[in-house]
Design a protein around this motif. Structure first.
Motif, PDB file in Angstrom:
ATOM      1  N   GLU A  31       0.855  -1.186   0.000  1.00  0.00           N
ATOM      2  CA  GLU A  31       0.000   0.000   0.000  1.00  0.00           C
ATOM      3  C   GLU A  31       0.890   1.236   0.000  1.00  0.00           C
ATOM      4  O   GLU A  31       1.938   1.248   0.669  1.00  0.00           O
ATOM      5  N   PRO A  32       0.522   2.273  -0.726  1.00  0.00           N
ATOM      6  CA  PRO A  32       1.379   3.470  -0.786  1.00  0.00           C
ATOM      7  C   PRO A  32       1.439   4.192   0.561  1.00  0.00           C
ATOM      8  O   PRO A  32       0.477   4.184   1.327  1.00  0.00           O
ATOM      9  N   ASP A  33       2.580   4.802   0.822  1.00  0.00           N
ATOM     10  CA  ASP A  33       2.788   5.618   2.021  1.00  0.00           C
ATOM     11  C   ASP A  33       3.565   6.854   1.575  1.00  0.00           C
ATOM     12  O   ASP A  33       4.778   6.802   1.394  1.00  0.00           O
ATOM     13  N   SER A  34       2.853   7.947   1.370  1.00  0.00           N
ATOM     14  CA  SER A  34       3.468   9.147   0.788  1.00  0.00           C
ATOM     15  C   SER A  34       4.562   9.722   1.685  1.00  0.00           C
ATOM     16  O   SER A  34       5.579  10.224   1.187  1.00  0.00           O
ATOM     17  N   ARG A  35       4.393   9.627   3.018  1.00  0.00           N
ATOM     18  CA  ARG A  35       5.403  10.165   3.938  1.00  0.00           C
ATOM     19  C   ARG A  35       6.696   9.372   3.835  1.00  0.00           C
ATOM     20  O   ARG A  35       7.788   9.942   3.800  1.00  0.00           O
ATOM     21  N   LEU A  36       6.583   8.060   3.803  1.00  0.00           N
ATOM     22  CA  LEU A  36       7.768   7.214   3.667  1.00  0.00           C
ATOM     23  C   LEU A  36       8.435   7.451   2.322  1.00  0.00           C
ATOM     24  O   LEU A  36       9.662   7.579   2.251  1.00  0.00           O
ATOM     25  N   PHE A  37       7.648   7.524   1.252  1.00  0.00           N
ATOM     26  CA  PHE A  37       8.244   7.724  -0.068  1.00  0.00           C
ATOM     27  C   PHE A  37       9.020   9.041  -0.116  1.00  0.00           C
ATOM     28  O   PHE A  37      10.150   9.083  -0.625  1.00  0.00           O
ATOM     29  N   GLU A  38       8.437  10.112   0.413  1.00  0.00           N
ATOM     30  CA  GLU A  38       9.118  11.413   0.387  1.00  0.00           C
ATOM     31  C   GLU A  38      10.389  11.387   1.227  1.00  0.00           C
ATOM     32  O   GLU A  38      11.393  11.999   0.866  1.00  0.00           O
ATOM     33  N   TYR A  39      10.348  10.673   2.346  1.00  0.00           N
ATOM     34  CA  TYR A  39      11.560  10.550   3.170  1.00  0.00           C
ATOM     35  C   TYR A  39      12.680   9.869   2.374  1.00  0.00           C
ATOM     36  O   TYR A  39      13.821  10.346   2.354  1.00  0.00           O
ATOM     37  N   TYR A  69       9.174   5.846  10.448  1.00  0.00           N
ATOM     38  CA  TYR A  69       8.210   5.428   9.436  1.00  0.00           C
ATOM     39  C   TYR A  69       7.823   3.954   9.581  1.00  0.00           C
ATOM     40  O   TYR A  69       6.801   3.522   9.056  1.00  0.00           O
ATOM     41  N   MET A  70       8.656   3.206  10.306  1.00  0.00           N
ATOM     42  CA  MET A  70       8.328   1.815  10.613  1.00  0.00           C
ATOM     43  C   MET A  70       7.470   1.703  11.874  1.00  0.00           C
ATOM     44  O   MET A  70       6.991   0.631  12.228  1.00  0.00           O
ATOM     45  N   GLY A  71       7.305   2.834  12.573  1.00  0.00           N
ATOM     46  CA  GLY A  71       6.492   2.842  13.795  1.00  0.00           C
ATOM     47  C   GLY A  71       7.184   2.248  15.004  1.00  0.00           C
ATOM     48  O   GLY A  71       6.519   1.844  15.970  1.00  0.00           O
ATOM     49  N   ILE A  72       8.525   2.214  15.001  1.00  0.00           N
ATOM     50  CA  ILE A  72       9.263   1.582  16.105  1.00  0.00           C
ATOM     51  C   ILE A  72      10.392   2.483  16.616  1.00  0.00           C
ATOM     52  O   ILE A  72      11.399   2.002  17.123  1.00  0.00           O
ATOM     53  N   TYR A  73      10.201   3.813  16.488  1.00  0.00           N
ATOM     54  CA  TYR A  73      11.255   4.727  16.946  1.00  0.00           C
ATOM     55  C   TYR A  73      11.347   4.679  18.476  1.00  0.00           C
ATOM     56  O   TYR A  73      10.327   4.666  19.170  1.00  0.00           O
ATOM     57  N   PRO A  74      12.573   4.641  19.037  1.00  0.00           N
ATOM     58  CA  PRO A  74      12.730   4.583  20.501  1.00  0.00           C
ATOM     59  C   PRO A  74      12.175   5.832  21.185  1.00  0.00           C
ATOM     60  O   PRO A  74      12.114   6.909  20.593  1.00  0.00           O
ATOM     61  N   ASN A  75      11.817   5.672  22.445  1.00  0.00           N
ATOM     62  CA  ASN A  75      11.367   6.797  23.261  1.00  0.00           C
ATOM     63  C   ASN A  75      12.595   7.529  23.799  1.00  0.00           C
ATOM     64  O   ASN A  75      13.111   7.206  24.872  1.00  0.00           O
ATOM     65  N   ALA A  76      13.065   8.509  23.040  1.00  0.00           N
ATOM     66  CA  ALA A  76      14.287   9.240  23.404  1.00  0.00           C
ATOM     67  C   ALA A  76      14.082  10.080  24.659  1.00  0.00           C
ATOM     68  O   ALA A  76      15.031  10.319  25.418  1.00  0.00           O
ATOM     69  N   LYS A 122      20.052  12.124  18.721  1.00  0.00           N
ATOM     70  CA  LYS A 122      19.947  13.550  18.390  1.00  0.00           C
ATOM     71  C   LYS A 122      20.609  13.874  17.045  1.00  0.00           C
ATOM     72  O   LYS A 122      20.614  15.026  16.607  1.00  0.00           O
ATOM     73  N   ILE A 123      21.171  12.851  16.398  1.00  0.00           N
ATOM     74  CA  ILE A 123      21.862  13.078  15.127  1.00  0.00           C
ATOM     75  C   ILE A 123      20.833  13.348  14.025  1.00  0.00           C
ATOM     76  O   ILE A 123      19.704  12.853  14.069  1.00  0.00           O
ATOM     77  N   SER A 124      21.222  14.143  13.040  1.00  0.00           N
ATOM     78  CA  SER A 124      20.357  14.452  11.900  1.00  0.00           C
ATOM     79  C   SER A 124      21.238  14.636  10.664  1.00  0.00           C
ATOM     80  O   SER A 124      22.465  14.706  10.763  1.00  0.00           O
ATOM     81  N   PHE A 125      20.616  14.734   9.507  1.00  0.00           N
ATOM     82  CA  PHE A 125      21.391  14.993   8.290  1.00  0.00           C
ATOM     83  C   PHE A 125      22.088  16.353   8.377  1.00  0.00           C
ATOM     84  O   PHE A 125      23.145  16.541   7.785  1.00  0.00           O
ATOM     85  N   VAL A 143      22.164   8.029  10.391  1.00  0.00           N
ATOM     86  CA  VAL A 143      21.006   8.936  10.406  1.00  0.00           C
ATOM     87  C   VAL A 143      19.838   8.290   9.661  1.00  0.00           C
ATOM     88  O   VAL A 143      18.703   8.266  10.147  1.00  0.00           O
ATOM     89  N   PHE A 144      20.119   7.769   8.482  1.00  0.00           N
ATOM     90  CA  PHE A 144      19.075   7.194   7.636  1.00  0.00           C
ATOM     91  C   PHE A 144      18.324   6.081   8.365  1.00  0.00           C
ATOM     92  O   PHE A 144      17.082   6.056   8.390  1.00  0.00           O
ATOM     93  N   LEU A 145      19.072   5.158   8.970  1.00  0.00           N
ATOM     94  CA  LEU A 145      18.436   4.014   9.626  1.00  0.00           C
ATOM     95  C   LEU A 145      17.656   4.434  10.867  1.00  0.00           C
ATOM     96  O   LEU A 145      16.578   3.894  11.140  1.00  0.00           O
ATOM     97  N   LEU A 146      18.179   5.395  11.622  1.00  0.00           N
ATOM     98  CA  LEU A 146      17.463   5.859  12.815  1.00  0.00           C
ATOM     99  C   LEU A 146      16.191   6.612  12.436  1.00  0.00           C
ATOM    100  O   LEU A 146      15.130   6.406  13.031  1.00  0.00           O
ATOM    101  N   ARG A 147      16.265   7.499  11.413  1.00  0.00           N
ATOM    102  CA  ARG A 147      15.067   8.230  10.975  1.00  0.00           C
ATOM    103  C   ARG A 147      14.029   7.268  10.376  1.00  0.00           C
ATOM    104  O   ARG A 147      12.826   7.476  10.509  1.00  0.00           O
ATOM    105  N   LEU A 148      14.506   6.219   9.718  1.00  0.00           N
ATOM    106  CA  LEU A 148      13.588   5.246   9.100  1.00  0.00           C
ATOM    107  C   LEU A 148      12.711   4.577  10.154  1.00  0.00           C
ATOM    108  O   LEU A 148      11.572   4.185   9.860  1.00  0.00           O
TER     109      LEU A 148
END
Length: 241
Positions: free
Chosen positions: A109-117, A146-153, A193-196, A138-143
């Protein structure tokens, strides 16, 4: 049904002597597979050279919902990826990240937010000239967002341990073995806290970098079913020896 869509190349495999299967994450259909001729004439509207890992293409496709394999009528690059294909570091990073995405992104199923990321991240990898050694972190942590499993920082406090199974920092060592010790947890809390934009400010020793990426992949493995060993990981790590 003929449709135009953008797509990101995840993986390709030979199908027979004449065709390859190209696995893509598309804007219109989510993950989809396409049958592409392995040898085409000069006038062909579908060039296999466009289907390198993480190529971003605009396509006109024949898409039938009851089919597993679809056809591409026309295709062209959305933007050139000279650095990704010619720079050895970026090329290996592209191979590694496309392999991870092939294993992670399963939804049809399409996911526009994931595709744009993904679309914008690939552009950034092409254009970045600083902090490239940290791009995949950065890429793997930000991903994970979109997978719905980001840690509670926000759960981090000094002296806590990161519970990998539950995705939170905790005061006491968990009763299971999937956690980071207090020293590792300090590093991980900082890494969240890392980012692009600031990745060039982070520096790691070779061993620290190996430990960080292996822990991130372990987190993926704990939270996503059937996540395998990533074959290109050792090739990528050898870049930073």
């Amino acid at each position: 049904m003929l449709c135009k869509t953008r797509g990101i190349v995840l993986h390709s495999i030979p199908y027979n002597d004449k065709y390859s299967i190209i696995y893509m994450y598309t804007e219109a259909f989510g993950r989809a597979s396409y049958l592409v001729a392995r040898s085409r004439g000069k006038k062909s509207s579908v060039s296999k050279a466009l289907f390198m890992p993480l190529s971003v293409v605009e396509m006109e496709v024949e898409h039938l919902n009851k089919r597993d394999l679809h056809r591409i009528r026309e295709t062209k690059l959305c933007y050139p990826l000279t650095e990704l294909f010619c720079n050895p570091v970026k090329n290996v990073l592209a191979l590694f990240l496309s392999e991870v995405l092939f294993r992670v992104v399963k939804e049809t199923e399409p996911d526009s937010r994931l595709f744009e990321y993904l679309y914008e991240s690939i552009q950034l990898l092409e254009l970045s000239d600083k902090g490239v050694a940290n791009f995949h972190l950065v890429f793997l942590l930000r991903l994970l967002y979109y997978m719905g499993i980001y840690p509670n920082a926000d759960s981090y406090v000094a002296g806590s341990c990161f519970d990998m199974l539950n995705g939170v920092f905790v005061e006491h060592i968990p009763m299971h073995r999937h956690y980071l010790n207090r020293e590792e947890s300090v590093v991980f809390a900082r890494l969240l806290k890392i980012s692009f934009e600031n990745m060039s400010l982070y520096s790691f020793s070779r061993q620290d970098r190996v430990n960080v990426i292996s822990r991130i992949l372990e987190y993926y493995r704990l939270h996503l079913p059937d996540f395998p060993e990533i074959k290109s990981l050792s090739v990528m790590q050898s870049l930073f020896d």
